[in-house]
Design a protein around this motif. Structure first.
Motif, mmCIF file in Angstrom:
data_model
loop_
_atom_site.group_PDB
_atom_site.id
_atom_site.type_symbol
_atom_site.label_atom_id
_atom_site.label_comp_id
_atom_site.label_asym_id
_atom_site.label_seq_id
_atom_site.Cartn_x
_atom_site.Cartn_y
_atom_site.Cartn_z
ATOM 1 N N THR A 22 0.808 -1.203 0.000
ATOM 2 C CA THR A 22 0.000 0.000 0.000
ATOM 3 C C THR A 22 0.845 1.258 0.000
ATOM 4 O O THR A 22 0.391 2.322 -0.385
ATOM 5 C CB THR A 22 -0.924 0.011 1.235
ATOM 6 O OG1 THR A 22 -0.120 -0.128 2.407
ATOM 7 C CG2 THR A 22 -1.914 -1.145 1.164
ATOM 8 N N ALA A 23 2.102 1.152 0.439
ATOM 9 C CA ALA A 23 2.954 2.336 0.508
ATOM 10 C C ALA A 23 3.487 2.692 -0.864
ATOM 11 O O ALA A 23 3.691 1.837 -1.703
ATOM 12 C CB ALA A 23 4.109 2.087 1.465
ATOM 13 N N GLY A 24 3.706 3.986 -1.102
ATOM 14 C CA GLY A 24 4.285 4.432 -2.354
ATOM 15 C C GLY A 24 5.787 4.260 -2.340
ATOM 16 O O GLY A 24 6.390 3.963 -1.299
ATOM 17 N N MET A 151 7.770 -4.864 -4.716
ATOM 18 C CA MET A 151 8.864 -4.862 -5.673
ATOM 19 C C MET A 151 8.722 -3.751 -6.703
ATOM 20 O O MET A 151 9.705 -3.152 -7.123
ATOM 21 C CB MET A 151 8.953 -6.218 -6.366
ATOM 22 C CG MET A 151 9.435 -7.338 -5.472
ATOM 23 S SD MET A 151 9.691 -8.872 -6.387
ATOM 24 C CE MET A 151 10.244 -9.957 -5.061
ATOM 25 N N GLU A 152 7.468 -3.463 -7.091
ATOM 26 C CA GLU A 152 7.267 -2.417 -8.098
ATOM 27 C C GLU A 152 7.752 -1.071 -7.581
ATOM 28 O O GLU A 152 8.396 -0.305 -8.294
ATOM 29 C CB GLU A 152 5.791 -2.344 -8.466
ATOM 30 C CG GLU A 152 5.497 -1.349 -9.578
ATOM 31 C CD GLU A 152 4.050 -1.362 -10.019
ATOM 32 O OE1 GLU A 152 3.661 -0.461 -10.762
ATOM 33 O OE2 GLU A 152 3.319 -2.283 -9.604
ATOM 34 N N SER A 153 7.461 -0.772 -6.314
ATOM 35 C CA SER A 153 7.939 0.480 -5.726
ATOM 36 C C SER A 153 9.456 0.517 -5.662
ATOM 37 O O SER A 153 10.075 1.561 -5.887
ATOM 38 C CB SER A 153 7.361 0.643 -4.312
ATOM 39 O OG SER A 153 5.973 0.859 -4.355
ATOM 40 N N ALA A 154 10.064 -0.637 -5.353
ATOM 41 C CA ALA A 154 11.523 -0.694 -5.291
ATOM 42 C C ALA A 154 12.133 -0.414 -6.657
ATOM 43 O O ALA A 154 13.147 0.288 -6.766
ATOM 44 C CB ALA A 154 11.973 -2.059 -4.773
ATOM 45 N N ILE A 155 11.531 -0.957 -7.705
ATOM 46 C CA ILE A 155 12.046 -0.724 -9.062
ATOM 47 C C ILE A 155 11.927 0.747 -9.429
ATOM 48 O O ILE A 155 12.852 1.337 -9.992
ATOM 49 C CB ILE A 155 11.287 -1.589 -10.088
ATOM 50 C CG1 ILE A 155 11.629 -3.066 -9.886
ATOM 51 C CG2 ILE A 155 11.640 -1.179 -11.510
ATOM 52 C CD1 ILE A 155 10.864 -3.990 -10.792
ATOM 53 N N VAL A 156 10.785 1.367 -9.109
ATOM 54 C CA VAL A 156 10.604 2.795 -9.410
ATOM 55 C C VAL A 156 11.672 3.624 -8.704
ATOM 56 O O VAL A 156 12.270 4.536 -9.288
ATOM 57 C CB VAL A 156 9.189 3.250 -8.997
ATOM 58 C CG1 VAL A 156 9.080 4.780 -9.067
ATOM 59 C CG2 VAL A 156 8.144 2.613 -9.892
ATOM 60 N N LEU A 157 11.916 3.303 -7.423
ATOM 61 C CA LEU A 157 12.927 4.040 -6.673
ATOM 62 C C LEU A 157 14.310 3.844 -7.284
ATOM 63 O O LEU A 157 15.091 4.794 -7.417
ATOM 64 C CB LEU A 157 12.919 3.580 -5.214
ATOM 65 C CG LEU A 157 13.877 4.301 -4.267
ATOM 66 C CD1 LEU A 157 13.549 5.787 -4.188
ATOM 67 C CD2 LEU A 157 13.824 3.678 -2.881
ATOM 68 N N ALA A 161 16.739 6.643 -8.973
ATOM 69 C CA ALA A 161 18.143 6.868 -8.602
ATOM 70 C C ALA A 161 19.036 6.823 -9.832
ATOM 71 O O ALA A 161 19.959 7.637 -9.982
ATOM 72 C CB ALA A 161 18.584 5.815 -7.581
ATOM 73 N N LEU A 162 18.752 5.875 -10.719
ATOM 74 C CA LEU A 162 19.501 5.767 -11.968
ATOM 75 C C LEU A 162 19.372 7.043 -12.782
ATOM 76 O O LEU A 162 20.362 7.601 -13.266
ATOM 77 C CB LEU A 162 18.977 4.572 -12.758
ATOM 78 C CG LEU A 162 19.374 4.445 -14.221
ATOM 79 C CD1 LEU A 162 20.848 4.144 -14.338
ATOM 80 C CD2 LEU A 162 18.545 3.392 -14.923
ATOM 81 N N ASN A 331 14.529 2.370 -23.444
ATOM 82 C CA ASN A 331 15.265 1.117 -23.642
ATOM 83 C C ASN A 331 15.839 0.588 -22.331
ATOM 84 O O ASN A 331 15.802 -0.615 -22.067
ATOM 85 C CB ASN A 331 16.402 1.324 -24.654
ATOM 86 C CG ASN A 331 15.935 1.214 -26.084
ATOM 87 O OD1 ASN A 331 15.149 0.345 -26.431
ATOM 88 N ND2 ASN A 331 16.412 2.107 -26.936
ATOM 89 N N ASN A 332 16.395 1.481 -21.517
ATOM 90 C CA ASN A 332 17.004 1.045 -20.270
ATOM 91 C C ASN A 332 16.015 0.265 -19.410
ATOM 92 O O ASN A 332 16.324 -0.807 -18.890
ATOM 93 C CB ASN A 332 17.521 2.247 -19.480
ATOM 94 C CG ASN A 332 18.734 2.877 -20.106
ATOM 95 O OD1 ASN A 332 19.406 2.280 -20.939
ATOM 96 N ND2 ASN A 332 19.028 4.100 -19.713
ATOM 97 N N THR A 333 14.821 0.809 -19.254
ATOM 98 C CA THR A 333 13.809 0.161 -18.424
ATOM 99 C C THR A 333 13.283 -1.119 -19.058
ATOM 100 O O THR A 333 13.183 -2.160 -18.405
ATOM 101 C CB THR A 333 12.642 1.133 -18.159
ATOM 102 O OG1 THR A 333 13.121 2.250 -17.409
ATOM 103 C CG2 THR A 333 11.525 0.456 -17.383
ATOM 104 N N VAL A 334 12.946 -1.056 -20.341
ATOM 105 C CA VAL A 334 12.300 -2.204 -20.984
ATOM 106 C C VAL A 334 13.271 -3.366 -21.147
ATOM 107 O O VAL A 334 12.903 -4.533 -20.939
ATOM 108 C CB VAL A 334 11.695 -1.800 -22.346
ATOM 109 C CG1 VAL A 334 11.027 -3.003 -23.012
ATOM 110 C CG2 VAL A 334 10.679 -0.681 -22.152
ATOM 111 N N PHE A 335 14.520 -3.088 -21.495
ATOM 112 C CA PHE A 335 15.496 -4.172 -21.601
ATOM 113 C C PHE A 335 15.702 -4.862 -20.248
ATOM 114 O O PHE A 335 15.803 -6.087 -20.171
ATOM 115 C CB PHE A 335 16.834 -3.650 -22.129
ATOM 116 C CG PHE A 335 16.960 -3.697 -23.619
ATOM 117 C CD1 PHE A 335 16.941 -4.909 -24.299
ATOM 118 C CD2 PHE A 335 17.103 -2.532 -24.363
ATOM 119 C CE1 PHE A 335 17.053 -4.964 -25.677
ATOM 120 C CE2 PHE A 335 17.217 -2.574 -25.742
ATOM 121 C CZ PHE A 335 17.186 -3.790 -26.411
ATOM 122 N N THR A 336 15.773 -4.062 -19.188
ATOM 123 C CA THR A 336 15.962 -4.633 -17.858
ATOM 124 C C THR A 336 14.814 -5.571 -17.497
ATOM 125 O O THR A 336 15.024 -6.704 -17.058
ATOM 126 C CB THR A 336 16.067 -3.525 -16.801
ATOM 127 O OG1 THR A 336 17.270 -2.807 -17.014
ATOM 128 C CG2 THR A 336 16.086 -4.099 -15.398
#
Length: 408
Positions: A22-24, A151-157, A161-162, A331-336
């Motif tokens: 539930t957390a962002g 996990m989705e929030s972790a990826i966004v964070l 950072a990237l 590309n960076n996001t989709v390839f990952t």
């Protein structure tokens, strides 16, 4: 630009309890922010040298192709080191691997600032690449293990950072490099030392995984048709990407501030498109179609840069270079995520094999592109980058039967 993939709950060095969903992504414990800060600085190191490449060449009496080896040594070592990061982190733990990587970056970034020749600087950048590989390959696993919001929030964070790191690297390099070309290296060493202290005090060491990764596991994972297809396509994409990053400073003919401003604007588009545009397009079009779209757009923009260089139209070069941030971020996001989804191997293992192949493109492009521009014509590197995008799209078409696990 993402250099690792999402790990499962058994990722080396990560203890992943199911977090609250539930957390962002922005409401995180201090340990996560400490790791994210260090990740920003780590990614900052990629574009840090961009604005000062001409200054380094002048200060060390080196040719552009010699200076381009700063990228080549960095990414070649990063690529090879990806094969051993899982082996190391599964034995000493995620926190220890992060700290080891940060310590190496601190040492070799500081040594880079003391270089008396371009050969010394190339060697120190190689050591920097080793430290960066150890840190970057483990950072996402640690963030996922400590973050709240799923996990989705972790990826966004992590993607944020990237993006911030890539955008701020050229700006920091320009600001410090205008004083002296050695200053950005010392500045990075200081910032990474701060990250080391934050992680050592704020991050609780996750338990070591039960299963240890073998040295051969990442290469074995590449036997999977989908992963090898994604990795080879990403290699050609990275060649085009780092042609823009490594050769353009010599084409622009601007001061460090000018080059830094161009690549700051470029980095902002990388960040925005990777965090916001890529997920929306993936949802609507699927991963494969989104890759075709972003590779096609990068191809067109590479051709536009080449045409502008040939016409000596600097505003056209600047505009096209900045706009490449959009397809590069996508590309960076989709390839990952594609490499994460397409293989049945454990995600950290698949990530290591995939990144080993893709970073070879980052290692080869700077020297080859700069040599072509130096000895033949300055528009030729961008035409080669456009061809690489076309080849990548061709690989996706010819081996599409291996990509059934991906939507679109």
């Amino acid at each position: 630009m993402s250099t690792t993939d999402l790990p499962p709950s058994t990722a080396p060095g990560a203890a992943v309890a199911e977090p609250e969903r539930t957390a962002g992504p922005w409401r995180q414990p201090m340990s996560v922010w400490a790791t994210a800060f260090a990740a920003v600085v780590a990614f900052m190191g990629i574009g840090l040298v961009d604005p000062i490449l001409p200054s380094i060449a002048e200060g060390l009496d080196a040719s552009p192709s010699q200076v381009s080896l700063l990228f080549t040594s960095y990414f070649l070592v990063t690529a090879v080191a990806m094969l051993v990061t899982g082996f190391i982190s599964s034995r000493i733990g995620g926190k220890a691997t992060l700290l080891l990587g940060l310590a190496l970056v601190v040492v070799f970034a500081a040594l880079s600032g003391t270089s008396g020749s371009v050969g010394e600087l190339i060697g120190f950048r190689a050591g920097w690449g080793l430290g960066n590989a150890l840190f970057v390959a483990t950072a996402l696993a640690v963030i996922v293990g400590a973050a709240v919001g799923g996990m989705e929030s972790a990826i966004v964070l992590y993607e944020a950072a990237l993006g911030v790191g890539i955008a701020s690297g050229p700006l920091v390099g320009a600001l410090l490099g205008d004083w002296h070309w050695r200053a950005p290296f010392f500045g990075t060493a200081v910032l990474m030392a701060v990250g080391f202290l934050l992680i050592s005090t704020l991050l609780k060491a996750p338990p070591k995984p039960a299963a240890k990764t073998r040295l051969s596991d990442p290469l074995r994972a590449l036997a999977h048709g989908g992963l090898s297809t994604t990795a080879v396509t990403a290699l050609f994409y990275n060649f085009a990407f780092f042609t823009v990053l490594a050769f353009t400073p010599f084409v622009l003919g601007m001061s460090p501030y000018g080059i830094g401003s161009v690549f700051f604007a470029w980095g902002v588009l990388v960040a925005v498109s990777s965090v916001f545009a890529a997920p929306r397009l993936q949802h609507r079009l699927g991963s494969v179609r989104t890759l075709h779209l972003s590779l096609g757009l990068l191809l067109v923009l590479q051709a536009a840069i080449a045409a502008s260089v040939a016409a000596s139209a600097q505003p056209g070069v600047i505009a096209a270079v900045v706009l490449t941030g959009i397809p590069i971020g996508m590309n960076n996001t989709v390839f990952t995520e594609a490499a994460m989804e397409v293989s049945d191997a454990p995600r950290p293992v698949a990530s290591a094999g995939y990144n080993f192949v893709r970073w070879m493109g980052g290692a080869l492009a700077p020297f080859i592109a700069t040599k072509l521009g130096e000895e033949l014509s300055p528009e030729l590197p961008y035409l080669l980058g456009a061809v690489c995008c076309l080849v990548g799209m061709g690989v996706l078409v010819l081996r599409r039967h291996h990509l059934g696990a991906l939507k679109g």
